[in-house]
Design a protein around this motif. Structure first.
Motif, PDB file in Angstrom:
ATOM      1  N   VAL A  32      -4.962   8.550  -7.883  1.00 50.62           N
ATOM      2  CA  VAL A  32      -5.376   7.295  -8.331  1.00 50.62           C
ATOM      3  C   VAL A  32      -4.555   6.209  -7.723  1.00 50.62           C
ATOM      4  O   VAL A  32      -5.039   5.087  -7.380  1.00 50.62           O
ATOM      5  CB  VAL A  32      -5.570   7.023  -9.755  1.00 50.62           C
ATOM      6  N   THR A  33      -3.022   6.477  -7.810  1.00 52.21           N
ATOM      7  CA  THR A  33      -2.260   5.333  -7.372  1.00 52.21           C
ATOM      8  C   THR A  33      -2.281   5.017  -5.618  1.00 52.21           C
ATOM      9  O   THR A  33      -2.329   3.894  -5.346  1.00 52.21           O
ATOM     10  CB  THR A  33      -0.788   5.747  -7.776  1.00 52.21           C
ATOM     11  N   TYR A  38      -3.488   1.566  -3.789  1.00 51.67           N
ATOM     12  CA  TYR A  38      -2.705   1.106  -2.792  1.00 51.67           C
ATOM     13  C   TYR A  38      -3.454   0.823  -1.486  1.00 51.67           C
ATOM     14  O   TYR A  38      -3.452  -0.348  -0.788  1.00 51.67           O
ATOM     15  CB  TYR A  38      -1.687   1.873  -2.462  1.00 51.67           C
ATOM     16  N   LEU A  39      -4.459   1.631  -1.142  1.00 51.15           N
ATOM     17  CA  LEU A  39      -5.016   1.630   0.366  1.00 51.15           C
ATOM     18  C   LEU A  39      -6.176   0.619  -0.043  1.00 51.15           C
ATOM     19  O   LEU A  39      -6.475  -0.285   0.778  1.00 51.15           O
ATOM     20  CB  LEU A  39      -5.903   3.026   0.498  1.00 51.15           C
ATOM     21  N   VAL A  40      -6.821   0.388  -1.446  1.00 54.82           N
ATOM     22  CA  VAL A  40      -7.944  -0.645  -1.372  1.00 54.82           C
ATOM     23  C   VAL A  40      -7.223  -1.882  -1.570  1.00 54.82           C
ATOM     24  O   VAL A  40      -7.897  -2.902  -0.885  1.00 54.82           O
ATOM     25  CB  VAL A  40      -8.714  -0.032  -2.932  1.00 54.82           C
ATOM     26  N   THR A  66      -1.450  -7.250   1.311  1.00 58.90           N
ATOM     27  CA  THR A  66      -0.324  -7.443   2.356  1.00 58.90           C
ATOM     28  C   THR A  66      -0.404  -7.939   3.671  1.00 58.90           C
ATOM     29  O   THR A  66       0.519  -8.105   4.402  1.00 58.90           O
ATOM     30  CB  THR A  66       0.393  -5.949   2.103  1.00 58.90           C
ATOM     31  N   ALA A  67      -1.473  -8.004   4.130  1.00 60.68           N
ATOM     32  CA  ALA A  67      -1.813  -8.345   5.437  1.00 60.68           C
ATOM     33  C   ALA A  67      -2.789  -9.537   5.665  1.00 60.68           C
ATOM     34  O   ALA A  67      -3.946  -9.438   6.314  1.00 60.68           O
ATOM     35  CB  ALA A  67      -2.152  -7.135   6.521  1.00 60.68           C
ATOM     36  N   PRO A  68      -2.763 -10.704   4.952  1.00 59.59           N
ATOM     37  CA  PRO A  68      -3.484 -11.615   4.667  1.00 59.59           C
ATOM     38  C   PRO A  68      -3.830 -12.287   5.871  1.00 59.59           C
ATOM     39  O   PRO A  68      -5.130 -12.823   6.175  1.00 59.59           O
ATOM     40  CB  PRO A  68      -3.282 -12.509   3.764  1.00 59.59           C
ATOM     41  N   ALA A 123      -3.939   0.063   9.816  1.00 58.87           N
ATOM     42  CA  ALA A 123      -2.866   1.151  10.420  1.00 58.87           C
ATOM     43  C   ALA A 123      -1.495   0.655   9.632  1.00 58.87           C
ATOM     44  O   ALA A 123      -0.765   1.747   9.516  1.00 58.87           O
ATOM     45  CB  ALA A 123      -2.876   1.127  11.733  1.00 58.87           C
ATOM     46  N   GLY A 124      -1.209  -0.335   9.602  1.00 57.52           N
ATOM     47  CA  GLY A 124       0.176  -0.996   9.029  1.00 57.52           C
ATOM     48  C   GLY A 124       0.247  -0.661   7.817  1.00 57.52           C
ATOM     49  O   GLY A 124       1.215  -0.179   7.268  1.00 57.52           O
ATOM     50  N   VAL A 125      -0.855  -0.805   6.895  1.00 58.78           N
ATOM     51  CA  VAL A 125      -0.760  -0.532   5.542  1.00 58.78           C
ATOM     52  C   VAL A 125      -0.708   1.115   5.248  1.00 58.78           C
ATOM     53  O   VAL A 125       0.039   1.776   4.541  1.00 58.78           O
ATOM     54  CB  VAL A 125      -2.087  -0.841   4.759  1.00 58.78           C
TER      55      VAL A 125
END
Length: 838
Positions: free
Chosen positions: A84-85, A89-91, A97-99, A113-115
């Motif tokens: 779940v963690t 994080y992916l969602v 983190t990449a706005p 890809a960066g995430v």
């Protein structure tokens, strides 16, 4: 029916298996863990320094807390909690983190890809980017991932672990460690109180907050667990409740707080003095970006190739500027000379050094002052890793389909104001970018500059003897006036030449643009030998001709490659830090110097000059291109001073014999020597070393002193209790703790008599009597008298002394410094409360 009954029974078992919550304990643990995560996020603020980072940290902490609480209620297994963690994080990772990447369709896939790859490659991006990184690409992904993982793990340990719950705080503190390790090597801010200064006030505040929150959580957890155990004991037993526990706990808290205050004050007073002048090393100071700068040939070595006919009129790049007037575009600054070439990096130091470190540019760079300038640069025939820039770079934005790769491959050295492009294929025809910069608007004249304190920086082995002799022969003043005069003479007595030979009868294009010009051959290169030959020729002509007429002293041929290096060595000898800069002039007040017409820079417009640094730290550009209007004049009549012969008549002189030597006069005469002030530098070094050693000794002795003090205060609190029952029970606890510290383990769930039998195995031991008296004091209708309490403690002291019998001094001190008694009681409290806690 049987199936329905079995499912109902299963649901009932699941419901009955769900934990019973202690609301106060749950809320307290969550609050303390969140506070530690907030402190850790504060330590990472220097990495981003963007308001968006606050949102990332807040969402990460909130998500970690929610996941841990849901896992507690639903009793998720570890693998499910981890899954779940990762899903959370992916969602939330891509939009958080990449706005800046999700708004551009060309970079959305790169953001994802960066995430996804942040757990593997994210640390490298953080270490190779210049701080602050802002919201550049997906550099905040590692921080979000760390907050989620450490937050879920710390909360789970604090809420669900029965035995290893003390590990929750160290896990949460790993976020603070991350912020320190991946943060800046420069400390932030200072606090001055009178004559005392604390450097790095921000770091000190974060460290102090982490320490206080951690200590407060451990104390709160111990108090809460002890109170829960006492409540459970009162419900299950009819024994008399005492007030000793609260007094002892208060004493321990006061003792811990006092020792913490003393340790903090000692650290704040001693540490700044002991580490004064030291550098702060973090991971980014040890990581060397994989750059090709060291392996790339010095751009000055290729300088002459731009003046070949096939490249002379080729458009290398076009510069369009707005804002402050810009007179130069620079390719590379070359501060280091190794006797063969000038370099962008110091061959004796790694690229982690401040003057040679090339780092990625995340968004914008700060720290520069001056007028703002905006430039658009379009690459034509130019090839190379050196990126043309105008002024001190603030930001850069590449255009075109390859802008993401170009941004990733761009590295910049702020100290040298030099950028490199290491992507493949890199700078090529059609590449364009917009660049914001700042230009120093202070008008500085070279003749008014003042050199910084210190001497030459170039290795004397790389400085030609002829250069030193030429400088001495000029009888020029020192400082900026001498620098300006020497460079003016060097340019006036040199002759511009870009070639060694003429390949055919047709004059090369560069000679045609010089007008009436008489070609002279000149060797390429700027090694020590080549520069030495240049100054040898100048010095020979000056010695032969004499005088100061520059037109008669033209003796050395060369171009910017040699004369820029020669001028840099002259500036270094005068005490000025100097560097050779390769680029092009957009405008110039000197009509004889080439400039880029309308911002179109061709091969023949390339030039080299020097920049010197004054005492204020500012850099001033000085042109070094030699003149081309006055040719070399080999047939110059030697001019000598008139010789007027004078007859010298010998005088009548009598020979005077020297007096006989007196052995008494052979002793050396005492010469008067001027009084020189004593050099006390060694004293400061000795005091500093002594202070560091004293600090190390104090740090090593503080734990031992803390344990001894805690045991003395614990024994004094037990023996000095006003309640006679508390005094006797405290004596029994003192005996058991002493036996445990000596390595003897009491049996679990045993009575005092059984415990005494297990611990008091030595001959003559009266442990059984101590246990019997303790039981009578607790269960007898009447409490013991003060006299009985004193006699009981005398028995306890005798038993404690008997435990030391037959032991050496090392074993005795080992028992005195043992923490087994403290750890045993903490373990008992954790074990009792863990059975009824979630």
């Amino acid at each position: 029916m049987n199936g329905v009954e079995s499912r109902a029974a299963a649901r009932a078992r699941r419901r009955s298996g769900r934990p019973s919550f202690d609301v106060a304990e749950t809320v307290g643990n969550v609050a303390f863990m969140d506070a530690l995560l907030v402190v850790g996020a504060a330590s990472s603020w220097t990495i981003s320094q963007s308001p968006w980072f606050l949102l990332v940290a807040a969402v990460g902490i909130a998500a970690a807390t929610a996941i841990a609480l849901i896992a507690l209620v639903r009793r998720w297994r570890g693998w499910l909690t981890a899954a779940v963690t990762g899903g959370v994080y992916l969602v939330v990772g891509v939009p958080l983190t990449a706005p800046t990447m999700i708004t551009d369709p060309a970079t959305v896939l790169g953001a994802i890809a960066g995430v996804v790859t942040a757990p593997v490659t994210g640390w490298k991006n953080l270490l190779t980017l210049e701080l602050p990184v802002g919201t550049y690409q997906a550099v905040l992904a590692p921080i979000l991932l760390l907050i989620l993982v450490l937050g879920v793990l710390a909360h789970s340990l604090a809420l669900r672990a029965r035995r290893i719950w003390p590990l929750a705080a160290p896990v949460a503190l790993l976020l603070t460690v991350f912020g320190i390790a991946f943060g800046s090597s420069a400390v932030s801010g200072s606090v001055r109180v009178g004559g005392w200064e604390l450097a790095g006030a921000g770091e000190a505040a974060v460290g102090l907050a982490a320490l206080l929150v951690t200590l407060a959580w451990y104390v709160w957890r111990a108090v809460h667990a002890r109170r829960a155990a006492l409540r459970a004991a009162r419900r299950m037993s009819a024994t008399r409740a005492t007030s000793r526990a609260n007094r002892t706990l208060g004493t321990r808290i006061a003792l811990s707080a006092g020792m913490l205050v003393v340790a903090l004050l000692a650290g704040l007073v001693i540490a700044p003095w002991a580490v004064a002048g030291s550098t702060r090393d973090v991971l980014r100071t040890a990581i060397d970006p994989e750059l090709q700068v060291r392996q790339t040939l010095s751009p000055l070595a290729d300088y002459r190739t731009s003046f070949a006919d096939e490249r002379y009129d080729e458009v290398l790049f076009t510069v369009t500027t707005e804002g402050a007037p810009a007179d130069r575009v620079r390719l590379a600054a070359l501060p280091f000379y190794d006797g063969r070439v000038v370099r962008a990096t110091d061959p004796t130091a790694g690229t982690g050094a401040g003057a040679t470190a090339f780092t990625r540019v995340p968004a914008t760079l700060g720290g520069t002052s001056g007028q703002d300038v905006a430039a658009r640069i379009e690459i034509g025939g130019y090839r190379g890793i050196w990126v043309p820039t105008v002024g001190d770079l603030v930001s850069i934005d590449f255009d075109g389909a390859s802008r993401a790769a170009l941004s990733d491959g761009f590295f910049y050295n702020a100290d040298a104001a030099t950028g490199v492009e290491l992507s493949r294929p890199g700078l090529e025809a059609g590449v364009a970018y917009r660049q914001a910069g700042r230009i120093d608007d202070t008008d500085r004249v070279p003749g008014t500059l003042t050199p910084p304190a210190g001497g030459p920086a170039v290795d004397p082995a790389h400085v030609p003897e002829s250069l030193l002799a030429w400088i001495e022969a000029q009888d020029a003043p020192t400082g900026g006036a001498g620098l300006s005069e020497l460079i003016d003479r060097l340019r006036a007595r040199g002759l511009l030449s870009h070639a060694l030979t003429l390949e055919d009868t047709q004059l090369p294009a560069w000679t045609q643009d010089l007008g009436e010009y008489s070609f002279e051959p000149s060797r390429a290169g700027h090694s020590t030998d080549r520069i030495g030959a240049l100054f040898a020729a100048l010095l020979e002509r000056q010695n032969d001709v004499g005088g100061s007429d520059d037109a008669l002293l033209v003796a050395a041929a060369g171009d910017d490659e040699q004369f820029a290096v020669a001028a840099a060595l002259i500036a270094d000898q005068l005490g000025f830090p100097a560097r050779v800069v390769l680029g092009a002039r957009l405008t110039s007040a000197d009509e004889d110097l080439p400039t880029c017409d309308d911002g179109v820079c061709r091969g023949g417009d390339l030039a080299a000059w020097i920049e010197v640094q004054d005492a204020g730290g500012s850099w001033t550009a000085i042109d070094t291109t030699p003149q081309h209007s006055v040719a070399l004049s080999p047939d110059v009549q030697q001019r000598r001073d008139p010789q007027n012969p004078t007859e010298v008549e010998p005088e009548q002189a009598e020979i005077v014999l020297p007096p006989e030597a007196d052995p008494a006069d052979s002793a050396p005469q005492d010469e008067e020597t001027p009084d020189t002030p004593a050099d006390l530098a060694w004293l400061w070094t000795a005091l500093r070393v002594a202070g560091i050693l004293l600090l190390i000794v104090v740090v090593l002795l503080v734990p031992a002193a803390t344990v001894l003090t805690a045991k003395v205060l614990r024994r004094r609190a037990r023996r000095g209790s006003r309640d006679p029952v508390d005094r006797v029970v405290g004596g029994w606890d003192e005996y058991v703790d002493a036996a445990v510290d000596h390595g003897r383990l009491p049996p679990a769930a045993a009575t005092r008599a059984e415990t005494a039998q297990a611990l008091g195995g030595a001959a003559g031991s009266e442990a059984g009597r101590v246990a019997a008296l303790a039981d009578r004091a607790v269960f007898a209708p009447a409490p013991p008298t003060d006299a009985e309490g004193e006699r009981f403690w005398e028995l306890v002291d005798a038993e404690r002394a008997r435990l030391d019998e037959g032991l050496g001094w090392a074993a005795r001190w080992k028992a005195r410094l043992s923490l087994r008694s403290f750890l045993r009681r903490i373990g008992e409290i954790a074990g009792r409360t863990g059975k009824g806690s979630p």
